[in-house]
Design a protein around this motif. Structure first.
Motif, PDB file in Angstrom:
ATOM      1  N   ILE A   1      -1.747  -3.378  -4.701  1.00 37.27           N
ATOM      2  CA  ILE A   1      -1.310  -3.496  -3.304  1.00 37.27           C
ATOM      3  C   ILE A   1      -0.933  -4.944  -2.993  1.00 37.27           C
ATOM      4  O   ILE A   1       0.065  -5.216  -2.315  1.00 37.27           O
TER       5      ILE A   1
ATOM      6  N   TRP B   1      -9.049   2.124   5.193  1.00 40.06           N
ATOM      7  CA  TRP B   1      -8.141   2.187   4.045  1.00 40.06           C
ATOM      8  C   TRP B   1      -8.169   0.895   3.244  1.00 40.06           C
ATOM      9  O   TRP B   1      -8.085   0.921   2.015  1.00 40.06           O
TER      10      TRP B   1
ATOM     11  N   ILE C   1      -9.109   0.594  -0.695  1.00 44.54           N
ATOM     12  CA  ILE C   1      -8.257  -0.126  -1.646  1.00 44.54           C
ATOM     13  C   ILE C   1      -9.071  -1.168  -2.402  1.00 44.54           C
ATOM     14  O   ILE C   1      -8.989  -1.277  -3.631  1.00 44.54           O
TER      15      ILE C   1
ATOM     16  N   THR D   1       0.875  -0.321   1.432  1.00 41.44           N
ATOM     17  CA  THR D   1       0.181   0.891   0.998  1.00 41.44           C
ATOM     18  C   THR D   1       1.117   2.098   1.019  1.00 41.44           C
ATOM     19  O   THR D   1       1.102   2.923   0.096  1.00 41.44           O
TER      20      THR D   1
ATOM     21  N   TRP E   1       3.258   1.730  -1.932  1.00 41.47           N
ATOM     22  CA  TRP E   1       2.467   2.052  -3.119  1.00 41.47           C
ATOM     23  C   TRP E   1       2.374   3.564  -3.326  1.00 41.47           C
ATOM     24  O   TRP E   1       2.557   4.063  -4.446  1.00 41.47           O
TER      25      TRP E   1
END
Length: 248
Positions: free
Chosen positions: A51, A87, A91, A132, A135
């Motif tokens: 990320i 989140w 991660i 994100t 990703w």
């Protein structure tokens, strides 16, 4: 830092016994609620680095889980499931499968940047949300979000001509996302333009939508931008351990 909020515990991990007695004490119902432990099979120790390698995610390592981003979030005020802090935690812990479970709402960030202004550590949460989303798309977990499609159409027109023709951007965006061009808000906007703008300006806008004028001497700049975009896409895919054949 562990997550304790009840709203973040998956319902399937909550176990409640309707009839349970321990040492002669009735603990039936919610008194007997337990949280099942889970085996971590989705651990991706490279996830934070992946990320961080994408535009917007560079400062994710600064997060100390204060929750200022989620507290300030415009979308979270309407949908509590939209939780940037959570989140970022997933991660940094490398819980890939857990993050992917929310893949359908992560892209809903509206880029209001309230989270960025509130963040005391300059994590740039709005950028992390965009990174994100990117990703997830690069990994094949999601299709391109409408926001990504719009960005692509907007950018491609700038790269090609050095100018923006709003009508063309909207037409191509609606076509790619399967939406009707006859949106109520768009019809109202066009009517307002027709009644309020000078005729000369309307004519220029009409001609631009047909002939797509270019910025003077734009070829060299366009070629340089195209080269940079290709290099950036290849770098993003390498950062995620993907082949670069899909970078175009």
């Amino acid at each position: 830092m562990p997550i304790h909020e009840k709203s973040l515990i998956r319902p399937e991990n909550l176990v409640t016994h309707e009839h349970l007695e321990l040492d002669g004490i009735d603990v039936s119902g919610h008194w007997s609620t337990f949280i099942e432990s889970r085996e971590i099979t989705d651990y991706n120790e490279q996830m934070q680095d992946e990320i961080a390698a994408l535009p917007g995610g560079e400062f994710i390592h600064r997060c100390w889980q204060c929750g200022s981003c989620t507290n300030a979030c415009t979308v979270n005020a309407l949908n509590p499931d939209f939780n940037p802090r959570y989140w970022i935690y997933l991660i940094r812990m490398g819980f890939e499968d857990e993050l992917v479970r929310d893949k359908d709402i992560i892209w809903q960030c509206v880029s209001c940047n309230k989270c960025t202004y509130a963040c005391p550590r300059d994590v740039f949460p709005e950028g992390v949300m965009k990174a994100t989303s990117h990703w997830l798309e690069l990994k094949g977990y999601t299709k391109k979000s409408p926001a990504m499609v719009f960005d692509e159409e907007f950018s491609s027109q700038v790269f090609a001509t050095g100018k923006i023709e709003d009508g063309k951007v909207l037409r191509r965006f609606f076509a790619r996302t399967g939406q009707s061009l006859f949106q109520d808000w768009l019809i109202a906007l066009v009517r307002g333009l027709l009644t309020q703008l000078p005729v000369s300006l309307l004519m220029k806008m009409g001609l631009a939508s047909v002939f797509h004028p270019r910025t003077r001497n734009w070829d060299a700049a366009s070629a340089a931008i195209a080269e940079y975009v290709t290099e950036r896409k290849e770098a993003d895919r390498r950062a995620l351990g993907l082949d670069t054949q899909g970078a175009e």
